[in-house]
Scaffold this motif. Structure first.
Motif, PDB file in Angstrom:
ATOM      1  N   CYS A   1      -3.525  -5.684  -9.278  1.00  0.00           N
ATOM      2  CA  CYS A   1      -4.730  -6.313  -9.330  1.00  0.00           C
ATOM      3  C   CYS A   1      -5.098  -6.601  -7.869  1.00  0.00           C
ATOM      4  O   CYS A   1      -4.486  -6.219  -6.713  1.00  0.00           O
ATOM      5  N   LEU A   2      -6.403  -7.923  -7.935  1.00  0.00           N
ATOM      6  CA  LEU A   2      -6.583  -7.746  -6.575  1.00  0.00           C
ATOM      7  C   LEU A   2      -7.059  -9.400  -6.304  1.00  0.00           C
ATOM      8  O   LEU A   2      -8.018  -9.502  -6.869  1.00  0.00           O
ATOM      9  N   GLY A   3      -6.649  -9.786  -5.764  1.00  0.00           N
ATOM     10  CA  GLY A   3      -6.776 -11.808  -5.739  1.00  0.00           C
ATOM     11  C   GLY A   3      -5.692 -12.699  -4.777  1.00  0.00           C
ATOM     12  O   GLY A   3      -5.299 -12.184  -3.871  1.00  0.00           O
ATOM     13  N   ARG A   4      -5.585 -13.608  -5.659  1.00  0.00           N
ATOM     14  CA  ARG A   4      -4.706 -14.480  -5.127  1.00  0.00           C
ATOM     15  C   ARG A   4      -5.402 -15.356  -3.925  1.00  0.00           C
ATOM     16  O   ARG A   4      -6.094 -15.415  -3.789  1.00  0.00           O
ATOM     17  N   LYS A   5      -4.959 -16.459  -3.045  1.00  0.00           N
ATOM     18  CA  LYS A   5      -5.110 -17.158  -2.436  1.00  0.00           C
ATOM     19  C   LYS A   5      -6.686 -17.109  -1.307  1.00  0.00           C
ATOM     20  O   LYS A   5      -7.381 -17.126  -0.904  1.00  0.00           O
ATOM     21  N   VAL A   6      -6.202 -16.006  -0.641  1.00  0.00           N
ATOM     22  CA  VAL A   6      -5.973 -15.033   0.140  1.00  0.00           C
ATOM     23  C   VAL A   6      -5.862 -13.648  -0.016  1.00  0.00           C
ATOM     24  O   VAL A   6      -4.929 -12.859  -0.535  1.00  0.00           O
ATOM     25  N   PRO A   7      -6.641 -12.912  -0.434  1.00  0.00           N
ATOM     26  CA  PRO A   7      -6.571 -11.496  -1.535  1.00  0.00           C
ATOM     27  C   PRO A   7      -5.911 -10.212  -1.094  1.00  0.00           C
ATOM     28  O   PRO A   7      -5.833 -10.734   0.510  1.00  0.00           O
ATOM     29  N   GLN A   8      -4.978 -10.142  -1.608  1.00  0.00           N
ATOM     30  CA  GLN A   8      -4.643  -8.747  -1.544  1.00  0.00           C
ATOM     31  C   GLN A   8      -4.216  -8.040  -2.387  1.00  0.00           C
ATOM     32  O   GLN A   8      -4.506  -8.351  -3.899  1.00  0.00           O
ATOM     33  N   PHE A   9      -3.577  -7.124  -2.487  1.00  0.00           N
ATOM     34  CA  PHE A   9      -3.495  -6.064  -3.625  1.00  0.00           C
ATOM     35  C   PHE A   9      -2.138  -6.386  -3.902  1.00  0.00           C
ATOM     36  O   PHE A   9      -0.848  -6.141  -3.489  1.00  0.00           O
ATOM     37  N   PHE A  10      -1.541  -6.051  -5.661  1.00  0.00           N
ATOM     38  CA  PHE A  10      -0.493  -6.212  -5.947  1.00  0.00           C
ATOM     39  C   PHE A  10      -0.208  -6.237  -7.650  1.00  0.00           C
ATOM     40  O   PHE A  10      -1.480  -5.901  -7.784  1.00  0.00           O
TER      41      PHE A  10
END
Length: 393
Positions: free
Chosen positions: A138-147
């Protein structure tokens, strides 16, 4: 007495969003011993495509599977040669089995995926020797990152998968965040971008060493603007889309430098990382190819007359409809076909529709079943194709 027999258990798989024909009947058999359970399957289970679920003594769903022939597959669990294998271990924990027929093997494959994602039965994801739990990149969240996520959250910018091997996927995620200089810190971390106004001049300290060594853009210390960080996110998204091999080049450079300096242990670690990221890149390239190649209607006949037309858009199942049985059915379907044609010709949409998880199934299906491409056609060809495609198995 087992709880399964003390009360009537609730059973069934629920709504199938990819079934245009109405709900399918569910059958269930239960017994306290293997032989009685096996005999019940012999008496009532058909030799047709479908999905099945194993229930434990409390009525909880512990495993979901699918087969071209439900009866043959379920009976295989009782074979003596299977006692010490996965199937034997599952059936030892089962007190009832339920199944739902499907009109085709492709429909069963899609239904199995949907049920596993919905119920996450414990024997599908753990407790089975040599089974690798699937995860999504996944790529995303408030300040995007790979997870990584077993079930991707809705707010993601992009999601691809599933991938297998949690260890190598964690190594890949760690490397990808470093190559694209994305943060990998806690969600509790406070982020400050350079364009944010401050009342006083403050010298923020980074929360880790990655900014100091140049592998993070430093959104926690106002070392970049939001626009600059988004540029890195866009580059990361192009990697997920299969169009960017920057991570592979960067790791290979590390290997070459370490080898030239006789830092063989460092080179060995980098080589293991390269293998993990190469696995991800190969699969992303395969999925990107499916997005580019597979844009059509796929007509799948049903053994029970329930033929289905699947709209395959950018490699995903985007919509479904019951295949027309006659000229009147086809006439009523024309407005839908016009919508499907607009979807396929749109230059804006590029996938990631209502069922993005089906991309991996579609890509694998046509790679293994190349002859099935003969059942595909463009919406404007439907008038010539529907009769033959809908009724010829």
């Amino acid at each position: 007495m087992d709880a399964l027999y003390d009360k009537q258990p609730e059973f069934g798989f629920g709504i199938n969003p990819l079934n245009p024909h109405g709900s399918r009947p569910i059958e269930i058999v239960g017994a306290r011993d293997r032989e009685t359970l096996r005999n019940a399957i012999v008496q009532s289970c058909p030799r047709v495509p479908g999905v099945y679920g194993m229930l434990d003594r409390s009525g909880s769903l512990i495993y979901v599977g699918k087969s071209k022939s439900l009866r043959s597959r379920l009976l295989s669990y009782f074979a003596a040669s299977n006692e010490d294998e996965k199937g034997g271990r599952i059936i030892e924990n089962a007190r009832a089995i339920q199944w739902e027929t499907q009109p085709s093997d492709f429909a069963a494959l899609l239904r199995e995926q949907q049920l596993i994602r919905q119920f996450t039965p414990r024997w599908n994801v753990q407790g089975i020797p040599n089974r690798q739990r699937p995860v999504y990149l996944c790529l995303g969240r408030k300040v995007p990152q790979f997870f990584l996520a077993a079930v991707p959250p809705e707010e993601c910018i992009a999601v691809e998968g599933p991938f297998h091997g949690a260890g190598r996927m964690r190594a890949a995620v760690d490397t990808l965040n470093k190559v694209f200089r994305l943060r990998d810190c806690s969600q509790k971390q406070v982020f400050r971008f350079a364009e944010q106004l401050q009342l006083f001049e403050v010298d923020y300290r980074p929360g880790c060493l990655r900014y100091e060594v140049g592998t993070c853009s430093g959104p926690c210390v106002a070392a970049c603007t939001r626009a600059q960080y988004d540029e890195q996110v866009n580059a990361a998204q192009s990697f997920l889309d299969g169009f960017n091999d920057e991570p592979l080049v960067a790791i290979q450079d590390q290997i070459d430098v370490a080898s030239a300096n006789r830092q063989y242990e460092l080179a060995g670690r980098a080589h293991r990382t390269l293998k993990a990221v190469s696995y991800v890149h190969r699969k992303l390239t395969m999925l990107a190819s499916a997005r580019n190649k597979y844009n059509f209607i796929y007509s799948v006949p049903g053994y029970d007359g329930c033929g289905t037309w699947y709209l395959i858009h950018c490699g995903e199942v985007a919509a479904v409809a019951a295949a027309p049985r006659d000229a009147n059915d086809y006439k009523r379907m024309k407005p839908l076909l016009a919508q499907w044609s607009a979807t396929l010709t749109s230059s804006i949409q590029r996938g990631h529709g209502p069922f993005p998880q089906t991309l991996s199934i579609v890509a694998s299906w046509y790679r293994k079943q190349k002859d099935e491409l003969g059942r595909t056609f463009a919406p404007e060809q439907a008038g010539h194709k529907y009769h033959r495609q809908s009724h010829v198995a």
